[in-house]
Design a protein around this motif. Structure first.
Motif, PDB file in Angstrom:
ATOM      1  N   VAL A   1       7.455  -0.006   5.417  1.00 29.62           N
ATOM      2  CA  VAL A   1       6.945  -0.495   6.850  1.00 29.62           C
ATOM      3  C   VAL A   1       6.420  -1.873   6.587  1.00 29.62           C
ATOM      4  O   VAL A   1       5.480  -1.972   5.945  1.00 29.62           O
ATOM      5  CB  VAL A   1       6.069   0.641   7.582  1.00 29.62           C
ATOM      6  CG1 VAL A   1       5.572  -0.069   8.749  1.00 29.62           C
ATOM      7  CG2 VAL A   1       6.750   1.829   7.375  1.00 29.62           C
ATOM      8  N   ASN A   2       6.895  -2.879   7.540  1.00 29.59           N
ATOM      9  CA  ASN A   2       6.228  -4.057   7.549  1.00 29.59           C
ATOM     10  C   ASN A   2       5.057  -4.116   8.414  1.00 29.59           C
ATOM     11  O   ASN A   2       5.202  -4.714   9.584  1.00 29.59           O
ATOM     12  CB  ASN A   2       7.310  -5.149   7.977  1.00 29.59           C
ATOM     13  CG  ASN A   2       8.321  -5.583   6.894  1.00 29.59           C
ATOM     14  OD1 ASN A   2       8.316  -5.460   5.695  1.00 29.59           O
ATOM     15  ND2 ASN A   2       9.457  -5.763   7.257  1.00 29.59           N
ATOM     16  N   ASP A   3       3.827  -3.526   8.001  1.00 33.33           N
ATOM     17  CA  ASP A   3       2.652  -3.631   8.878  1.00 33.33           C
ATOM     18  C   ASP A   3       1.545  -4.614   8.404  1.00 33.33           C
ATOM     19  O   ASP A   3       0.569  -4.385   9.184  1.00 33.33           O
ATOM     20  CB  ASP A   3       2.170  -2.091   8.987  1.00 33.33           C
ATOM     21  CG  ASP A   3       1.876  -1.480   7.752  1.00 33.33           C
ATOM     22  OD1 ASP A   3       2.161  -2.276   6.789  1.00 33.33           O
ATOM     23  OD2 ASP A   3       1.408  -0.389   7.713  1.00 33.33           O
ATOM     24  N   THR A   4       1.771  -5.289   7.384  1.00 29.85           N
ATOM     25  CA  THR A   4       0.889  -6.270   6.915  1.00 29.85           C
ATOM     26  C   THR A   4       1.620  -7.558   6.581  1.00 29.85           C
ATOM     27  O   THR A   4       2.537  -7.386   6.283  1.00 29.85           O
ATOM     28  CB  THR A   4      -0.002  -6.082   5.817  1.00 29.85           C
ATOM     29  OG1 THR A   4       0.898  -5.454   4.646  1.00 29.85           O
ATOM     30  CG2 THR A   4      -0.696  -4.423   6.103  1.00 29.85           C
ATOM     31  N   PRO A   5       1.014  -8.638   6.689  1.00 30.40           N
ATOM     32  CA  PRO A   5       1.711  -9.656   6.537  1.00 30.40           C
ATOM     33  C   PRO A   5       2.251  -9.987   5.010  1.00 30.40           C
ATOM     34  O   PRO A   5       3.272 -10.500   4.874  1.00 30.40           O
ATOM     35  CB  PRO A   5       0.630 -11.019   6.724  1.00 30.40           C
ATOM     36  CG  PRO A   5      -0.688 -10.309   7.407  1.00 30.40           C
ATOM     37  CD  PRO A   5      -0.412  -9.032   7.085  1.00 30.40           C
ATOM     38  N   LYS A   6       1.460  -9.546   4.128  1.00 38.28           N
ATOM     39  CA  LYS A   6       2.095  -9.530   2.591  1.00 38.28           C
ATOM     40  C   LYS A   6       2.153  -8.062   2.035  1.00 38.28           C
ATOM     41  O   LYS A   6       1.256  -7.417   1.814  1.00 38.28           O
ATOM     42  CB  LYS A   6       0.947 -10.113   1.661  1.00 38.28           C
ATOM     43  CG  LYS A   6       0.996 -11.624   2.066  1.00 38.28           C
ATOM     44  CD  LYS A   6      -0.199 -12.430   0.846  1.00 38.28           C
ATOM     45  CE  LYS A   6      -0.180 -13.881   1.292  1.00 38.28           C
ATOM     46  NZ  LYS A   6      -1.020 -14.337   0.412  1.00 38.28           N
ATOM     47  N   GLY A   7       3.359  -7.391   1.685  1.00 43.09           N
ATOM     48  CA  GLY A   7       3.866  -6.410   1.199  1.00 43.09           C
ATOM     49  C   GLY A   7       3.855  -5.228   2.162  1.00 43.09           C
ATOM     50  O   GLY A   7       4.956  -4.421   1.845  1.00 43.09           O
ATOM     51  N   GLY A   8       3.160  -5.156   3.187  1.00 42.24           N
ATOM     52  CA  GLY A   8       3.452  -3.780   3.951  1.00 42.24           C
ATOM     53  C   GLY A   8       2.910  -2.483   3.473  1.00 42.24           C
ATOM     54  O   GLY A   8       2.148  -2.725   2.393  1.00 42.24           O
ATOM     55  N   SER A   9       3.517  -1.200   3.902  1.00 48.99           N
ATOM     56  CA  SER A   9       3.125  -0.111   3.247  1.00 48.99           C
ATOM     57  C   SER A   9       4.316   0.602   2.892  1.00 48.99           C
ATOM     58  O   SER A   9       5.299   0.389   3.413  1.00 48.99           O
ATOM     59  CB  SER A   9       2.302   0.680   4.604  1.00 48.99           C
ATOM     60  OG  SER A   9       1.349   0.080   4.925  1.00 48.99           O
ATOM     61  N   ALA A  10       4.268   1.493   2.024  1.00 50.48           N
ATOM     62  CA  ALA A  10       5.181   2.593   1.651  1.00 50.48           C
ATOM     63  C   ALA A  10       5.014   4.046   1.813  1.00 50.48           C
ATOM     64  O   ALA A  10       3.656   4.218   1.312  1.00 50.48           O
ATOM     65  CB  ALA A  10       5.776   2.268   0.280  1.00 50.48           C
TER      66      ALA A  10
ATOM     67  N   MET B   1       0.947  -1.313  -0.011  1.00 55.21           N
ATOM     68  CA  MET B   1       0.010  -0.073   0.006  1.00 55.21           C
ATOM     69  C   MET B   1       1.066   1.351   0.019  1.00 55.21           C
ATOM     70  O   MET B   1       1.753   1.365   0.898  1.00 55.21           O
ATOM     71  CB  MET B   1      -0.872  -0.134   1.178  1.00 55.21           C
ATOM     72  CG  MET B   1      -1.877  -1.192   1.170  1.00 55.21           C
ATOM     73  SD  MET B   1      -3.015  -1.295   0.094  1.00 55.21           S
ATOM     74  CE  MET B   1      -3.936   0.198   0.212  1.00 55.21           C
ATOM     75  N   ILE B   2       0.684   2.002  -1.060  1.00 52.36           N
ATOM     76  CA  ILE B   2       1.647   3.275  -1.215  1.00 52.36           C
ATOM     77  C   ILE B   2       0.774   4.512  -0.732  1.00 52.36           C
ATOM     78  O   ILE B   2      -0.322   4.867  -1.248  1.00 52.36           O
ATOM     79  CB  ILE B   2       2.192   3.656  -2.538  1.00 52.36           C
ATOM     80  CG1 ILE B   2       2.939   2.245  -2.800  1.00 52.36           C
ATOM     81  CG2 ILE B   2       2.810   4.866  -2.720  1.00 52.36           C
ATOM     82  CD1 ILE B   2       3.183   2.176  -4.371  1.00 52.36           C
TER      83      ILE B   2
ATOM     84  N   ALA C   1      11.201  -0.811   7.766  1.00 52.59           N
ATOM     85  CA  ALA C   1      11.920  -2.048   7.207  1.00 52.59           C
ATOM     86  C   ALA C   1      12.878  -1.549   6.461  1.00 52.59           C
ATOM     87  O   ALA C   1      13.860  -2.216   5.950  1.00 52.59           O
ATOM     88  CB  ALA C   1      10.841  -2.861   6.537  1.00 52.59           C
ATOM     89  N   GLY C   2      12.811  -0.433   5.799  1.00 52.76           N
ATOM     90  CA  GLY C   2      13.796   0.029   5.032  1.00 52.76           C
ATOM     91  C   GLY C   2      13.509   1.331   4.137  1.00 52.76           C
ATOM     92  O   GLY C   2      12.356   1.790   4.445  1.00 52.76           O
ATOM     93  N   ALA C   3      14.457   1.890   3.517  1.00 54.21           N
ATOM     94  CA  ALA C   3      14.207   3.330   2.835  1.00 54.21           C
ATOM     95  C   ALA C   3      14.849   3.355   1.497  1.00 54.21           C
ATOM     96  O   ALA C   3      15.873   2.604   1.204  1.00 54.21           O
ATOM     97  CB  ALA C   3      14.757   4.404   3.414  1.00 54.21           C
ATOM     98  N   GLU C   4      14.196   3.871   0.442  1.00 51.60           N
ATOM     99  CA  GLU C   4      14.403   3.921  -0.908  1.00 51.60           C
ATOM    100  C   GLU C   4      14.416   5.195  -1.386  1.00 51.60           C
ATOM    101  O   GLU C   4      13.546   6.105  -1.060  1.00 51.60           O
ATOM    102  CB  GLU C   4      13.915   3.256  -1.798  1.00 51.60           C
ATOM    103  CG  GLU C   4      13.932   1.871  -1.483  1.00 51.60           C
ATOM    104  CD  GLU C   4      13.076   0.857  -2.555  1.00 51.60           C
ATOM    105  OE1 GLU C   4      13.283  -0.408  -2.978  1.00 51.60           O
ATOM    106  OE2 GLU C   4      12.312   1.547  -3.423  1.00 51.60           O
ATOM    107  N   LEU C   5      15.407   5.619  -2.537  1.00 46.35           N
ATOM    108  CA  LEU C   5      15.032   6.975  -2.983  1.00 46.35           C
ATOM    109  C   LEU C   5      14.564   6.611  -4.510  1.00 46.35           C
ATOM    110  O   LEU C   5      15.156   5.395  -5.077  1.00 46.35           O
ATOM    111  CB  LEU C   5      16.546   7.514  -3.111  1.00 46.35           C
ATOM    112  CG  LEU C   5      16.728   8.654  -4.572  1.00 46.35           C
ATOM    113  CD1 LEU C   5      15.717   9.840  -4.363  1.00 46.35           C
ATOM    114  CD2 LEU C   5      18.080   8.826  -4.809  1.00 46.35           C
ATOM    115  N   ARG C   6      13.576   7.157  -4.860  1.00 38.87           N
ATOM    116  CA  ARG C   6      12.769   6.814  -6.134  1.00 38.87           C
ATOM    117  C   ARG C   6      13.024   8.219  -6.812  1.00 38.87           C
ATOM    118  O   ARG C   6      12.536   9.113  -6.400  1.00 38.87           O
ATOM    119  CB  ARG C   6      11.611   6.146  -6.026  1.00 38.87           C
ATOM    120  CG  ARG C   6      11.312   4.946  -5.305  1.00 38.87           C
ATOM    121  CD  ARG C   6      10.694   4.110  -6.081  1.00 38.87           C
ATOM    122  NE  ARG C   6      10.676   2.763  -5.507  1.00 38.87           N
ATOM    123  CZ  ARG C   6       9.841   1.879  -5.915  1.00 38.87           C
ATOM    124  NH1 ARG C   6       9.037   2.135  -6.697  1.00 38.87           N
ATOM    125  NH2 ARG C   6       9.804   0.809  -5.061  1.00 38.87           N
TER     126      ARG C   6
END
Length: 139
Positions: free
Chosen positions: A116-125, A26-27, A68-73
């Motif tokens: 962020v790992n806040d859901t079992p599949k995929g998480g949030s960004a 989820m973004i 869970a981590g960070a990216e530059l896009r």
């Protein structure tokens, strides 16, 4: 017998990969007001020949507690963003800083993605678009 074992192993690997790699993320775009409520702050300054240094600081609390981590896009051509993992600095257990340097002309096409790992599949960004936070030109 060998072909059957290879087929079974290949099927099992595909099932295992699909459960963790192909989940839905989820973004959410973050506004400056939302960032302030989250305790996140973005700043920038001239960084010599490297262009502009942009930094995002936040605490691993609230919606960011399962960081869970960070990216530059960078989305230079408006179609295919180029993701780059960012090095994470921690001053203590929940204080997180990520940064990058970029040419001034690329600021408008840059965004921090905080995963962020806040859901079992995929998480949030959480997408922090630099152009929404950095308004002043750096000379």
């Amino acid at each position: 017998m060998n072909a059957l074992a290879n087929t079974f192993l290949g099927t099992m690997l595909l099932v295992a990969a699909s459960t963790s790699c192909f989940g839905e993320t989820m973004i959410s775009d973050v506004t400056p007001e939302q960032a302030q409520a989250m305790g996140a702050k973005m700043s920038s300054w001239k960084n010599g020949d490297a262009g502009i240094k942009v930094r995002l600081r936040f605490r691993a609390r609230g919606v960011m507690k399962d960081f869970a981590g960070a990216e530059l896009r960078m989305n230079a051509n408006k179609k295919h963003p180029v993701p780059t993992p960012l090095k994470v600095s921690r001053q203590d257990s929940d204080s997180i800083t990520v940064s990058f340097s970029v040419a001034p002309g690329s600021l408008a096409n840059s965004a921090f993605w905080i995963c962020v790992n806040d859901t079992p599949k995929g998480g949030s960004a959480y997408r922090f678009k630099v152009r929404d936070f950095i308004k002043t030109p750096h000379r």
